[in-house]
Design a protein around this motif. Structure first.
Motif, PDB file in Angstrom:
ATOM      1  N   LEU A  23      43.650  43.653  27.276  1.00 31.95           N
ATOM      2  CA  LEU A  23      44.357  43.344  27.664  1.00 31.95           C
ATOM      3  C   LEU A  23      42.998  43.041  29.494  1.00 31.95           C
ATOM      4  O   LEU A  23      43.549  42.371  29.966  1.00 31.95           O
ATOM      5  N   VAL A  24      42.756  44.438  30.224  1.00 32.72           N
ATOM      6  CA  VAL A  24      41.819  43.974  30.505  1.00 32.72           C
ATOM      7  C   VAL A  24      40.409  43.143  31.111  1.00 32.72           C
ATOM      8  O   VAL A  24      40.816  42.302  32.228  1.00 32.72           O
ATOM      9  N   GLN A  25      40.148  42.594  29.683  1.00 26.72           N
ATOM     10  CA  GLN A  25      39.172  41.675  29.631  1.00 26.72           C
ATOM     11  C   GLN A  25      40.140  40.618  29.845  1.00 26.72           C
ATOM     12  O   GLN A  25      40.186  39.211  30.489  1.00 26.72           O
ATOM     13  N   GLN A  26      41.324  40.384  29.132  1.00 23.32           N
ATOM     14  CA  GLN A  26      42.349  39.111  29.768  1.00 23.32           C
ATOM     15  C   GLN A  26      42.407  38.595  30.673  1.00 23.32           C
ATOM     16  O   GLN A  26      42.243  37.627  31.157  1.00 23.32           O
ATOM     17  N   VAL A  27      42.239  39.623  32.351  1.00 19.62           N
ATOM     18  CA  VAL A  27      42.965  39.663  33.443  1.00 19.62           C
ATOM     19  C   VAL A  27      41.431  39.058  34.084  1.00 19.62           C
ATOM     20  O   VAL A  27      41.869  38.460  34.588  1.00 19.62           O
ATOM     21  N   GLU A  28      40.804  39.874  34.098  1.00 16.21           N
ATOM     22  CA  GLU A  28      39.071  39.604  34.529  1.00 16.21           C
ATOM     23  C   GLU A  28      38.807  38.085  34.021  1.00 16.21           C
ATOM     24  O   GLU A  28      38.131  37.797  34.379  1.00 16.21           O
ATOM     25  N   LEU A  29      39.206  37.467  32.664  1.00 14.97           N
ATOM     26  CA  LEU A  29      38.394  36.298  32.868  1.00 14.97           C
ATOM     27  C   LEU A  29      39.059  35.229  34.081  1.00 14.97           C
ATOM     28  O   LEU A  29      40.331  35.013  33.790  1.00 14.97           O
ATOM     29  N   TRP A  43      49.120  33.743  31.416  1.00 15.58           N
ATOM     30  CA  TRP A  43      48.149  35.015  29.872  1.00 15.58           C
ATOM     31  C   TRP A  43      48.514  36.431  30.656  1.00 15.58           C
ATOM     32  O   TRP A  43      48.093  37.613  30.405  1.00 15.58           O
ATOM     33  N   LYS A  44      47.574  35.864  32.098  1.00 15.61           N
ATOM     34  CA  LYS A  44      46.945  37.034  32.817  1.00 15.61           C
ATOM     35  C   LYS A  44      48.799  37.681  32.856  1.00 15.61           C
ATOM     36  O   LYS A  44      48.672  38.868  33.271  1.00 15.61           O
ATOM     37  N   VAL A  45      49.306  37.110  33.589  1.00 17.89           N
ATOM     38  CA  VAL A  45      50.398  37.829  34.473  1.00 17.89           C
ATOM     39  C   VAL A  45      51.296  38.745  32.602  1.00 17.89           C
ATOM     40  O   VAL A  45      52.168  39.330  33.188  1.00 17.89           O
ATOM     41  N   MET A  46      51.376  37.699  31.321  1.00 13.21           N
ATOM     42  CA  MET A  46      52.450  38.708  30.467  1.00 13.21           C
ATOM     43  C   MET A  46      51.107  39.752  30.281  1.00 13.21           C
ATOM     44  O   MET A  46      51.589  40.653  28.958  1.00 13.21           O
ATOM     45  N   THR A  47      50.156  40.929  31.011  1.00 11.92           N
ATOM     46  CA  THR A  47      49.362  41.346  30.244  1.00 11.92           C
ATOM     47  C   THR A  47      50.371  42.412  30.888  1.00 11.92           C
ATOM     48  O   THR A  47      49.843  43.838  30.782  1.00 11.92           O
TER      49      THR A  47
END
Length: 227
Positions: A23-29, A43-47
């Motif tokens: 999840l952290v990686q998804q936000v940081e991408l 997709w970031k918001v959905m984390t």
């Protein structure tokens, strides 16, 4: 998001060691090298929902290092979808954030939502006060009550905003237990005497009756004396 609906079925070790880093990686991408935020995609918001579910089980150090920077970034976002989502999920991580951080950084960002032109944004801002209230200081609790009063006064002749008035009063009932200063108690009392719409719609009447008959006013010995 399927993950948010099913995450309770995963072992805690899987959540902490595999899902959280993902999840952290998804936000940081998509963030630039200096850490500044680019456009936040859906997709970031959905984390946020799975993060809120995992956060209570994260160690204080891991939360501060991995989750806190993400949460602060989301709260500071100007993207309305992001702000709505973080408000809807804030109950999962507010308790792990430092109270000073909530009062000096997060609440000022959240407060702007009371004046947003979008009714969903205003509604979610009101509801989020139930989660924020336990860690807000007296000054910010006072500001919350001022915002509730302002919203009720400015929308009293708008039938389509009745649900905002009801939410203000219902949320005020929930945070009443944190209201101790006499000055703040008087602000809370004002919610019972704000004129409702000329049609006396059911939202206004039900909401104000809920607040006026709450344990807070019973403790003050004034229930039933609304005249």
């Amino acid at each position: 998001m399927q993950l948010a609906r099913n995450i309770a079925g995963f072992p805690q070790t899987v959540c902490l060691q595999r899902i959280l880093p993902a999840l952290v990686q998804q936000v940081e991408l998509g963030n630039s090298a200096d850490g500044s935020q680019r456009v936040v995609d859906k997709w970031k918001v959905m984390t946020l929902a799975p993060l809120a579910q995992i956060s209570p089980h994260v160690s204080p150090q891991q939360f501060k290092e991995q989750v806190e920077p993400i949460i602060l970034r989301f709260f500071a976002s100007k993207n309305r979808m992001t702000r709505v989502m973080v408000l809807q999920n804030c109950g999962g991580f507010i308790g792990q954030l430092n109270a000073d951080l909530v009062n000096t950084k997060i609440y000022p960002d959240v407060e702007s939502g009371f004046a947003d032109t979008n009714t969903t944004m205003r509604e979610e801002t009101i509801k989020a006060m139930v989660s924020l209230a336990p860690v807000l200081n007296a000054a910010n609790l006072g500001r919350v009550l001022q915002q509730f009063n302002r919203l009720m006064l400015t929308t009293k002749d708008q039938p389509d905003c009745a649900f905002l008035r009801e939410n203000c009063v219902i949320c005020a009932q929930h945070i009443a237990t944190y209201i101790h200063a006499a000055g703040l108690q008087m602000q809370l009392l004002k919610l019972c005497w704000i004129p409702v719409s000329s049609s006396l719609d059911t939202f206004d009447l039900r909401a104000q009756n809920i607040l006026f008959n709450s344990d807070f006013f019973n403790a003050l010995g004034i229930v039933g004396r609304r005249h």
